[in-house]
Design an enzyme around this catalytic site. Structure first.
Site, PDB file in Angstrom:
ATOM      1  N   CYS A  93      37.269  -8.090 -53.708  1.00  0.00           N
ATOM      2  CA  CYS A  93      36.646  -9.271 -54.319  1.00  0.00           C
ATOM      3  C   CYS A  93      35.205  -9.473 -53.835  1.00  0.00           C
ATOM      4  CB  CYS A  93      37.468 -10.533 -54.072  1.00  0.00           C
ATOM      5  SG  CYS A  93      39.164 -10.423 -54.664  1.00  0.00           S
ATOM      6  N   ILE A  96      43.376 -14.809 -57.369  1.00  0.00           N
ATOM      7  CA  ILE A  96      43.601 -15.502 -58.639  1.00  0.00           C
ATOM      8  C   ILE A  96      42.493 -15.115 -59.609  1.00  0.00           C
ATOM      9  CG2 ILE A  96      43.763 -17.742 -59.772  1.00  0.00           C
ATOM     10  CD1 ILE A  96      44.829 -18.855 -57.100  1.00  0.00           C
ATOM     11  N   GLY A  97      42.902 -14.703 -60.779  1.00  0.00           N
ATOM     12  CA  GLY A  97      41.957 -14.382 -61.842  1.00  0.00           C
ATOM     13  C   GLY A  97      42.533 -14.862 -63.153  1.00  0.00           C
TER      14      GLY A  97
END
Length: 157
Positions: free
Chosen positions: A86, A56-57
């Site tokens: 990540c 999720i970004g």
């Protein structure tokens, strides 16, 4: 999934928004595929055991959200063997297809030659769970690419 929301109509809290996006994915994995997923303290995303299935970004400007989440459905994970995704060491990247393949026929899913079906089912489940988590009613409107490719004269201002 690339939701564009005005958080003024929900909660003006970015941590809440991140956890809500995680909740959408956790519900999809549970309700659609009977996969038990969870959050991992200190890391944003959705995990199944040691495998990260969703990254999720987000970007938020004036409480309008941009970007969103990437859920690995049928993704070729080979490139992830050569990087530290990540920046998280000692963890792997996983996919729905890979987990279903590992669980075998007991999962009730046939993964060979079913990528388009698996993607479509995941898409529909994401929309359903997103609308429930964010308490929204979604109206679908599909556009044909041909609508945007028609040559029309430009109207001067």
């Amino acid at each position: 999934m690339y939701p564009i929301l005005n958080l003024r109509y929900h909660k003006m809290d970015l941590h809440w928004y991140l956890r809500a996006l995680e909740e959408v994915v956790i519900r999809v994995l549970s309700s659609t595929f009977s996969i038990k997923a969870s959050r991992l303290d200190g890391f944003t995303g959705v995990w199944v055991g040691n495998q990260k299935l969703a990254a999720i970004g987000i970007r938020v400007s004036r409480w309008i959200t941009y970007h969103g989440l990437a859920l690995n459905v049928t993704t070729d994970l080979t490139p992830f063997q050569h990087i530290v995704p990540c920046g998280i060491r000692n963890r792997q990247v996983g996919s729905i297809e890979g987990l279903l393949r590992e669980s075998g026929p007991s999962s009730g899913w046939r993964t060979e030659n079913s990528s388009p079906h698996l993607i479509a089912v995941t898409h529909d489940s994401l929309l359903k769970e997103f609308s429930e988590v964010f308490q929204l009613t979604l109206n679908h409107k599909f556009f044909s690419c041909s609508n945007f490719l028609k040559e029309e004269p430009l109207n001067p201002l």
